[in-house]
Write a protein that holds these residues in place. Structure first.
Motif, mmCIF file in Angstrom:
data_model
loop_
_atom_site.group_PDB
_atom_site.id
_atom_site.type_symbol
_atom_site.label_atom_id
_atom_site.label_comp_id
_atom_site.label_asym_id
_atom_site.label_seq_id
_atom_site.Cartn_x
_atom_site.Cartn_y
_atom_site.Cartn_z
ATOM 1 N N VAL A 82 -2.545 -7.820 -5.735
ATOM 2 C CA VAL A 82 -3.819 -7.776 -6.457
ATOM 3 C C VAL A 82 -3.639 -7.067 -7.789
ATOM 4 C CG1 VAL A 82 -6.212 -6.955 -6.378
ATOM 5 C CG2 VAL A 82 -5.122 -7.871 -4.302
ATOM 6 N N THR A 83 -3.041 -5.880 -7.775
ATOM 7 C CA THR A 83 -2.764 -5.148 -9.014
ATOM 8 C C THR A 83 -1.759 -4.046 -8.696
ATOM 9 O OG1 THR A 83 -3.760 -4.000 -10.896
ATOM 10 C CG2 THR A 83 -4.698 -3.534 -8.731
ATOM 11 N N ARG A 84 -1.296 -3.329 -9.738
ATOM 12 C CA ARG A 84 -0.249 -2.323 -9.566
ATOM 13 C C ARG A 84 -0.311 -1.306 -10.701
ATOM 14 N NH1 ARG A 84 3.842 -7.297 -10.227
ATOM 15 N NH2 ARG A 84 2.635 -8.215 -11.893
ATOM 16 N N GLY A 85 0.393 -0.190 -10.485
ATOM 17 C CA GLY A 85 0.507 0.847 -11.505
ATOM 18 C C GLY A 85 1.780 1.625 -11.287
ATOM 19 N N ALA A 86 2.146 2.448 -12.253
ATOM 20 C CA ALA A 86 3.375 3.225 -12.176
ATOM 21 C C ALA A 86 3.196 4.541 -12.913
ATOM 22 C CB ALA A 86 4.549 2.441 -12.773
ATOM 23 N N PRO A 94 -12.005 -10.724 1.647
ATOM 24 C CA PRO A 94 -12.911 -11.296 2.643
ATOM 25 C C PRO A 94 -12.832 -10.574 3.987
ATOM 26 C CG PRO A 94 -10.947 -12.646 2.472
ATOM 27 C CD PRO A 94 -10.795 -11.534 1.463
ATOM 28 N N PRO A 95 -13.809 -10.784 4.843
ATOM 29 C CA PRO A 95 -13.742 -10.200 6.186
ATOM 30 C C PRO A 95 -12.484 -10.667 6.916
ATOM 31 C CG PRO A 95 -15.926 -11.099 5.745
ATOM 32 C CD PRO A 95 -15.049 -11.546 4.614
ATOM 33 N N GLY A 96 -11.940 -9.777 7.745
ATOM 34 C CA GLY A 96 -10.735 -10.093 8.496
ATOM 35 C C GLY A 96 -9.452 -9.731 7.774
ATOM 36 N N HIS A 97 -9.519 -9.560 6.453
ATOM 37 C CA HIS A 97 -8.343 -9.152 5.679
ATOM 38 C C HIS A 97 -8.243 -7.638 5.656
ATOM 39 C CE1 HIS A 97 -7.311 -13.023 3.314
ATOM 40 N NE2 HIS A 97 -8.011 -13.348 4.391
ATOM 41 N N ARG A 98 -7.050 -7.154 5.343
ATOM 42 C CA ARG A 98 -6.820 -5.725 5.183
ATOM 43 C C ARG A 98 -6.456 -5.421 3.734
ATOM 44 N NH1 ARG A 98 -2.036 -4.835 8.732
ATOM 45 N NH2 ARG A 98 -1.830 -7.099 8.590
ATOM 46 N N ILE A 99 -6.814 -4.250 3.276
ATOM 47 C CA ILE A 99 -6.430 -3.775 1.948
ATOM 48 C C ILE A 99 -5.229 -2.857 2.131
ATOM 49 C CG2 ILE A 99 -7.136 -2.501 -0.103
ATOM 50 C CD1 ILE A 99 -10.037 -3.271 0.580
ATOM 51 N N ARG A 100 -4.149 -3.154 1.400
ATOM 52 C CA ARG A 100 -2.901 -2.403 1.552
ATOM 53 C C ARG A 100 -2.564 -1.666 0.266
ATOM 54 N NH1 ARG A 100 1.823 -5.690 4.033
ATOM 55 N NH2 ARG A 100 0.751 -4.923 5.914
ATOM 56 N N LEU A 101 -2.209 -0.394 0.397
ATOM 57 C CA LEU A 101 -1.620 0.370 -0.690
ATOM 58 C C LEU A 101 -0.144 0.549 -0.369
ATOM 59 C CD1 LEU A 101 -1.880 2.088 -3.300
ATOM 60 C CD2 LEU A 101 -2.229 4.071 -1.796
ATOM 61 N N ALA A 102 0.732 0.054 -1.235
ATOM 62 C CA ALA A 102 2.175 0.166 -1.053
ATOM 63 C C ALA A 102 2.729 1.118 -2.102
ATOM 64 C CB ALA A 102 2.836 -1.199 -1.172
ATOM 65 N N VAL A 103 3.556 2.055 -1.677
ATOM 66 C CA VAL A 103 4.109 3.082 -2.564
ATOM 67 C C VAL A 103 5.632 2.972 -2.530
ATOM 68 C CG1 VAL A 103 4.208 5.546 -3.092
ATOM 69 C CG2 VAL A 103 2.149 4.580 -2.018
ATOM 70 N N SER A 104 6.245 2.971 -3.710
ATOM 71 C CA SER A 104 7.704 2.898 -3.800
ATOM 72 C C SER A 104 8.173 3.780 -4.949
ATOM 73 C CB SER A 104 8.177 1.459 -4.007
ATOM 74 O OG SER A 104 7.719 0.957 -5.255
ATOM 75 N N THR A 105 9.474 4.017 -4.987
ATOM 76 C CA THR A 105 10.058 4.793 -6.082
ATOM 77 C C THR A 105 10.936 3.933 -6.982
ATOM 78 O OG1 THR A 105 11.831 5.452 -4.557
ATOM 79 C CG2 THR A 105 10.004 7.000 -4.883
ATOM 80 N N SER A 109 12.912 16.045 -5.284
ATOM 81 C CA SER A 109 14.050 16.907 -5.592
ATOM 82 C C SER A 109 14.484 16.799 -7.046
ATOM 83 C CB SER A 109 15.230 16.546 -4.686
ATOM 84 O OG SER A 109 15.661 15.210 -4.926
ATOM 85 N N GLY A 110 13.932 15.824 -7.781
ATOM 86 C CA GLY A 110 14.301 15.631 -9.178
ATOM 87 C C GLY A 110 13.470 14.536 -9.809
ATOM 88 N N SER A 111 13.867 14.107 -10.997
ATOM 89 C CA SER A 111 13.112 13.107 -11.744
ATOM 90 C C SER A 111 13.074 11.784 -10.982
ATOM 91 C CB SER A 111 13.737 12.888 -13.117
ATOM 92 O OG SER A 111 13.735 14.083 -13.865
ATOM 93 N N ALA A 112 11.923 11.116 -11.016
ATOM 94 C CA ALA A 112 11.755 9.850 -10.303
ATOM 95 C C ALA A 112 10.537 9.132 -10.859
ATOM 96 C CB ALA A 112 11.591 10.086 -8.798
ATOM 97 N N ASN A 113 10.422 7.860 -10.515
ATOM 98 C CA ASN A 113 9.238 7.065 -10.802
ATOM 99 C C ASN A 113 8.490 6.799 -9.506
ATOM 100 O OD1 ASN A 113 9.878 6.556 -13.657
ATOM 101 N ND2 ASN A 113 11.539 5.290 -12.852
ATOM 102 N N VAL A 114 7.168 6.665 -9.610
ATOM 103 C CA VAL A 114 6.343 6.288 -8.464
ATOM 104 C C VAL A 114 5.571 5.041 -8.846
ATOM 105 C CG1 VAL A 114 4.408 6.931 -6.993
ATOM 106 C CG2 VAL A 114 6.157 8.615 -7.531
ATOM 107 N N ILE A 115 5.638 4.023 -7.983
ATOM 108 C CA ILE A 115 4.960 2.756 -8.229
ATOM 109 C C ILE A 115 3.995 2.499 -7.086
ATOM 110 C CG2 ILE A 115 5.245 0.264 -8.497
ATOM 111 C CD1 ILE A 115 8.170 2.602 -9.187
ATOM 112 N N VAL A 116 2.798 2.054 -7.406
ATOM 113 C CA VAL A 116 1.801 1.726 -6.389
ATOM 114 C C VAL A 116 1.364 0.280 -6.584
ATOM 115 C CG1 VAL A 116 0.997 4.083 -6.070
ATOM 116 C CG2 VAL A 116 -0.067 2.672 -7.825
ATOM 117 N N PHE A 164 5.768 1.534 -19.107
ATOM 118 C CA PHE A 164 4.796 1.263 -18.054
ATOM 119 C C PHE A 164 4.605 2.558 -17.273
ATOM 120 C CE2 PHE A 164 4.026 -0.938 -13.754
ATOM 121 C CZ PHE A 164 2.689 -1.175 -14.028
ATOM 122 N N GLY A 165 3.450 3.191 -17.471
ATOM 123 C CA GLY A 165 3.224 4.483 -16.840
ATOM 124 C C GLY A 165 4.187 5.550 -17.304
#
Length: 662
Positions: free
Chosen positions: A435-439, A474-485, A414-421, A148-149
């Motif tokens: 909603v969806t994700r990637g790595a 929909p209106p009133g909602h927020r779109i969030r991008l979450a980033v993790s390792t 500082s070294g090898s890692a994974n990034v997930i969104v 995966f990615g």
């Protein structure tokens, strides 16, 4: 219906086919579904829904067991081997040569059958005029159960490999093979090798993965292609790539579905009259009838409405929209720079540390949703709390997206890692729906076919695509991008934690926004139709929880226990009893990536009490890390009427790939 027709391959091996033909003396086109999952029992209920239906509508519909599976002779070494595909071409040619066939052949399938439909089509047998590929991939490295990615999958890498070890160990049926069944079974057992070890030996996108990946040469496919996917299925990107790249006739349909045929009443719905839709495809390309499929929109997709987070939806609300081509003139990228004022973890314009606990991902949901009650991701608030998050202001109007969102991230490490969104839909009450994700494995940032070392402190500008999706915020909602390792157990962590910082300046979120006034043709699918069901008695699935999360605060260990719920015990009309039980476990300590380990167990029992025939298959497998190596252990035990027939064990160490670009 002809139950056990032998199709002889050029090397003398016989493949077993089940053939349904219409009641006519006139030749008709043939349809082929070609799988390793045993037409005599495992897929028999599903086969009964569609093959007789096609026969009733003027086609010879054929279900063939792969070499080394079900009632076919030979042995099976791996997925999508050259032998499997060569056999597939021979089967197509055999069908075309039958006196009851017009010489025109179609091929269809979901998952494995969708894969090899594309792969056989890329070999271009003259008789193969059209295919229908469902929940499949054109790129075996990008989308399947292995990576995966560019990161090693924890979930399903071991789980599916164990499943295939157990499935491949099953014997032919003596009711069809007679006295030869046991010799053939012994050959299978002697030839078994764990697929996990093979997959881990190829951690870059090398020739092993390029084989069978039709994206290597889309132009080789001459058959007309109907590509079908589901928004809850991990293979959905394939539909978009095929529409963009195939030179011949190609259409796409993507609904809200899980890893199931779209006519099956599985969650999330709504189901459609999929068999009728494929009949239009077959009639046009195999019978040259004017059904109008070539005038259909290039893409028909279910635009999903915003929903509260839940692990199941009987139906996902939404509407059908159409696109005249892909890429579509109705969809345009909207790039938004990441604004530190929208990030709760920001301190002015300084880089933001991404220090994710290792159990982030425990609420990811099932990699392969099958429509079970616990498949989909629950509320993401806890996962968001383990991640670095960027939120838009509350929306003032509807925002619909269709396609592949992408995060552009400037990262230092500082070294090898994974990034997930992850892209989430945040309601006014704070609930967060995935909603969806990637790595992306940082070492794969220059391409999946090689590794590039991470230089400590050197900025890296990454593009991290997420899986395709259709969603209306929909209106009133927020779109969030979450980033993790970390994203356990989907992504296997590096054994040592790297310090990772995200630089908002130079980072962005790009959304494929569908214009609010985009035209759309009416989409009408008929209600689902199927042939009468096979009279199989189902005796109930496992009573265990499908997904259970346990936390030990003393050790910091998080454990996910999964029952995939493949169906439990069943009795077939011929008296065959089939029983399965399986359990998967994934554990990790919150601050120790080297503690990651997973296990999978399968137990299968096949018996005919009246014939004194009782076969047992038990498989156990584990995967962990030790000093940077992957360590795998497999054990298989086969019995006949309670007596041991075979017992095999495999233990191996496989280095984490150190292949680097020059």
């Amino acid at each position: 219906m002809q139950d056990h027709v032998l199709i002889k391959m050029s090397d003398g091996v016989n493949l077993s086919a089940r053939i349904w033909r219409p009641l006519t003396d006139e030749p008709v086109p043939a349809l082929l579904e070609y799988l390793p999952y045993r037409k005599g029992d495992w897929t028999a209920p599903r086969d009964a829904q569609r093959h007789p239906w096609y026969a009733a509508h003027g086609y010879a519909s054929v279900r063939v067991d792969l070499r080394g599976s079900g009632d076919s002779e030979g042995t099976m070494a791996d997925e999508y081997t050259e032998q499997e595909l060569a056999d597939g071409v021979e089967v197509v040619e055999w069908l075309a040569a039958q006196p009851w066939c017009t010489g025109s052949v179609g091929m269809f399938g979901i998952s494995w059958g969708g894969f090899n439909s594309l792969q056989v089509a890329a070999l271009a047998p003259e008789a193969l005029k059209a295919i229908v590929t469902v929940c499949s991939t054109d790129d075996r490295y990008a989308d399947d159960v292995h990576y995966f990615g560019g990161a090693v999958l924890g979930v399903d890498m071991l789980g599916w490999a164990t499943t295939m070890l157990a499935f491949t160990a099953r014997p032919p049926d003596p009711a069809r093979l007679g006295e030869r069944w046991k010799d053939l079974w012994t050959q299978r057992l002697d030839a078994l090798e764990p697929l996990l070890d093979t997959w881990l030996a190829h951690q870059e996108r090398d020739d092993y993965w390029r084989h069978g990946s039709v994206c290597e040469d889309y132009g080789a496919i001459r058959a007309a292609v109907l590509a079908v996917g589901g928004w809850a299925d991990p293979y959905r990107n394939t539909v978009f790539r095929l529409l963009q790249n195939l030179p011949g006739p190609a259409k796409g349909i993507v609904g809200p579905w899980a890893h199931q045929y779209p006519d099956i009443q599985a969650e999330p719905g709504p189901a459609i009259g999929f068999l009728q839709e494929t009949l239009r495809w077959w009639d046009r390309w195999l019978k040259d009838e004017p059904t109008g499929v070539e005038n259909d929109p290039a893409l028909r997709s279910w635009m999903q409405d915003s929903v509260r987070p839940a692990t199941r939806y009987a139906e996902h609300p939404g509407r059908w929209v159409t696109e005249p081509s892909w890429p579509s003139p109705n969809v345009a990228p909207l790039r938004t720079p990441l604004d530190t004022t929208l990030c709760r973890d920001a301190a002015g314009s300084a880089p933001i540390p991404v220090a994710t606990p290792q159990h982030c991902g425990i609420d990811a949901g099932r990699f392969f949703p099958f429509g079970n009650p616990a498949d989909l991701p629950p509320d993401q608030r806890e996962e968001d709390g383990r991640s670095v998050c960027f939120d838009t202001a509350p929306l003032t109007a509807h925002v619909a997206i269709l396609g592949l969102p992408e995060a552009g991230l400037r990262i230092t490490a500082s070294g090898s890692a994974n990034v997930i969104v992850r892209l989430c839909d945040v309601a006014p009450d704070g609930s967060s729906t995935l909603v969806t994700r990637g790595a992306l494995d940082l070492r794969r940032r220059a391409g999946m076919n090689r590794g590039v070392e991470v230089v400590p402190g050197e900025p890296m500008d990454l593009r991290v695509p997420m899986s395709a999706i259709a969603w209306e915020f929909p209106p009133g909602h927020r779109i969030r991008l979450a980033v993790s390792t970390s994203y356990w157990p989907w992504v296997w962590p590096y054994p040592e934690t790297a310090d990772v910082h995200l630089h908002p300046e130079g980072s962005d979120l790009t959304l494929p926004v569908r214009a609010p006034d985009a035209p759309s043709e009416p989409v009408r699918f008929e209600p689902p139709e199927q042939a009468p069901p096979l009279e199989v008695a189902f005796h109930g699935a496992s009573s265990a929880a499908e997904r259970e999360v346990r936390y030990n605060p003393e050790t910091g260990e998080w454990r996910l226990i999964v029952d995939p719920n493949y169906g439990g015990t069943r009795t077939y009309p011929d008296g065959l009893e089939f029983d399965t039980a399986t359990r998967e476990t994934y554990s990790i300590r919150a601050h120790d990536p080297a503690s990651a380990n997973c296990g999978s167990e399968w137990s299968i029992r096949i018996r005919r009490p009246d014939d004194d025939w009782d076969v047992g298959i038990d498989v156990k497998a584990r995967m962990s890390v030790d000093a940077g190596d992957f360590v795998t252990a497999h054990e298989l035990r086969a019995t006949l009427n309670g007596e041991p027939v075979a017992q095999r064990t495999w233990t191996r160490r496989i280095p984490r790939s150190e292949s680097l670009a020059p």
